[in-house]
Design an enzyme around this catalytic site. Structure first.
Site, PDB file in Angstrom:
ATOM      1  N   THR A  73      -5.042 -26.024  63.896  1.00  0.00           N
ATOM      2  CA  THR A  73      -6.401 -26.228  63.408  1.00  0.00           C
ATOM      3  C   THR A  73      -6.672 -25.557  62.072  1.00  0.00           C
ATOM      4  O   THR A  73      -7.288 -26.150  61.179  1.00  0.00           O
ATOM      5  CB  THR A  73      -7.412 -25.726  64.455  1.00  0.00           C
ATOM      6  OG1 THR A  73      -7.207 -26.457  65.671  1.00  0.00           O
ATOM      7  CG2 THR A  73      -8.835 -25.949  63.978  1.00  0.00           C
ATOM      8  N   ASP A  83     -23.550 -24.453  31.812  1.00  0.00           N
ATOM      9  CA  ASP A  83     -22.122 -24.141  31.869  1.00  0.00           C
ATOM     10  C   ASP A  83     -21.279 -25.401  31.684  1.00  0.00           C
ATOM     11  O   ASP A  83     -20.274 -25.398  30.964  1.00  0.00           O
ATOM     12  CB  ASP A  83     -21.776 -23.428  33.177  1.00  0.00           C
ATOM     13  CG  ASP A  83     -22.233 -24.184  34.422  1.00  0.00           C
ATOM     14  OD1 ASP A  83     -23.080 -25.097  34.324  1.00  0.00           O
ATOM     15  OD2 ASP A  83     -21.744 -23.847  35.529  1.00  0.00           O
ATOM     16  N   ARG A  84     -21.711 -26.489  32.323  1.00  0.00           N
ATOM     17  CA  ARG A  84     -20.993 -27.754  32.167  1.00  0.00           C
ATOM     18  C   ARG A  84     -21.075 -28.239  30.720  1.00  0.00           C
ATOM     19  O   ARG A  84     -20.097 -28.742  30.163  1.00  0.00           O
ATOM     20  CB  ARG A  84     -21.555 -28.802  33.123  1.00  0.00           C
ATOM     21  CG  ARG A  84     -21.345 -28.465  34.593  1.00  0.00           C
ATOM     22  CD  ARG A  84     -22.171 -29.361  35.500  1.00  0.00           C
ATOM     23  NE  ARG A  84     -21.719 -30.745  35.464  1.00  0.00           N
ATOM     24  CZ  ARG A  84     -22.404 -31.758  35.996  1.00  0.00           C
ATOM     25  NH1 ARG A  84     -23.584 -31.531  36.575  1.00  0.00           N
ATOM     26  NH2 ARG A  84     -21.942 -32.997  35.933  1.00  0.00           N
ATOM     27  N   TYR A 137     -26.669 -37.833  30.298  1.00  0.00           N
ATOM     28  CA  TYR A 137     -27.496 -37.572  31.474  1.00  0.00           C
ATOM     29  C   TYR A 137     -28.850 -38.256  31.315  1.00  0.00           C
ATOM     30  O   TYR A 137     -29.392 -38.329  30.203  1.00  0.00           O
ATOM     31  CB  TYR A 137     -27.707 -36.062  31.625  1.00  0.00           C
ATOM     32  CG  TYR A 137     -27.184 -35.483  32.931  1.00  0.00           C
ATOM     33  CD1 TYR A 137     -26.017 -35.953  33.511  1.00  0.00           C
ATOM     34  CD2 TYR A 137     -27.849 -34.440  33.573  1.00  0.00           C
ATOM     35  CE1 TYR A 137     -25.532 -35.411  34.680  1.00  0.00           C
ATOM     36  CE2 TYR A 137     -27.371 -33.889  34.749  1.00  0.00           C
ATOM     37  CZ  TYR A 137     -26.211 -34.378  35.300  1.00  0.00           C
ATOM     38  OH  TYR A 137     -25.737 -33.849  36.467  1.00  0.00           O
TER      39      TYR A 137
END
Length: 247
Positions: free
Chosen positions: A174, A100-101, A91
């Site tokens: 739908t 959590d990830r 990251y």
């Protein structure tokens, strides 16, 4: 070592109590009923460590902090690190990755030690990619099945709450069209990520790990090999608590 692991999510809190890595207790509670934890936790032996992944709001965090006060121990509210338990965090700002990830990635890597697609299906659906070297390459976040149903209902006033719908390849009403679209979109994001990984990295992901409370609706429609690991975040939290820095 007695360890209380707590996965505090957007809608539910899951917890497990371990002794020397062996699970003794496991449960979950709605975020609206956190007060019920007191009666369960006061029956536990005092943990040696408390490790927490928290992605919900401040009110939930404050309630948890008060509950933890029943023991004279400081909880470890984990944050994603640049590197931990064999996983390298790619990251841009490692600390911004959800705890959590991060815990789920650590659990998956320490189980397979190979390239993985780590999917957690809950309020949100996260799809994270681990390389064969244990590098978290990145991932995506999309609304989970329940969130998409509520969003459609809010935007169109068409309700999917009475089970008056089913999945169809070519829907002819739908409600079926909405539900089938939700399933196709979420499953498609998983399968597309798998294909893009192979295109970009030049090799295939061998392991697709799926966890989270919303996975049951998607599994019949996923056209790739996968393994379901319940409570993946809790398993990662235990590894973090044990501080097994295995590189």
């Amino acid at each position: 070592m007695y360890c209380l692991a707590v996965d505090s999510g957007n809608s539910f809190l899951k917890w497990a109590f371990f002794k020397n890595g062996r699970k003794l207790e496991l449960n979950r509670v709605s975020n609206r009923e956190l007060h019920n934890l007191y009666s369960d936790w006061r029956l536990l032996r005092q943990p040696d460590t408390i490790v927490v992944s928290h992605v919900s709001g401040h009110d939930v965090q404050n309630q948890l902090a008060q509950l933890f006060n029943m023991w004279n121990i400081q909880p470890n509210w984990i944050k994603a690190l640049p590197r931990q338990c064999g996983v390298i965090n790619n990251y841009t700002d490692p600390a911004q990755l959800g705890s959590d990830r991060w815990a789920a990635l650590i659990a998956a890597w320490n189980k397979f030690r190979d390239a993985c697609l780590v999917v957690n299906i809950g309020t949100a659906q996260t799809i994270d990619v681990l390389s064969s070297e244990g590098v978290f390459l990145g991932g995506m976040i999309v609304p989970g099945p329940y969130t998409l149903k509520k969003s459609i209902q809010y935007a169109t006033q068409i309700s999917l709450e009475n089970d008056n719908y089913c999945f169809q390849i070519f829907p002819t009403n739908t409600t079926d069209a909405i539900y089938s679209g939700i399933i196709q979109a979420l499953v498609g994001s998983i399968e597309r990520t798998m294909r893009l990984f192979q295109q970009c990295q030049g090799y295939s992901i061998k392991h697709c790990v799926i966890s989270g409370g919303g996975h049951a609706e998607l599994l019949p429609h996923i056209d790739l090999k996968y393994i379901v690991i319940e409570n993946l975040v809790l398993e990662g939290l235990l590894l973090i608590a044990q501080n097994k820095e295995r590189y």
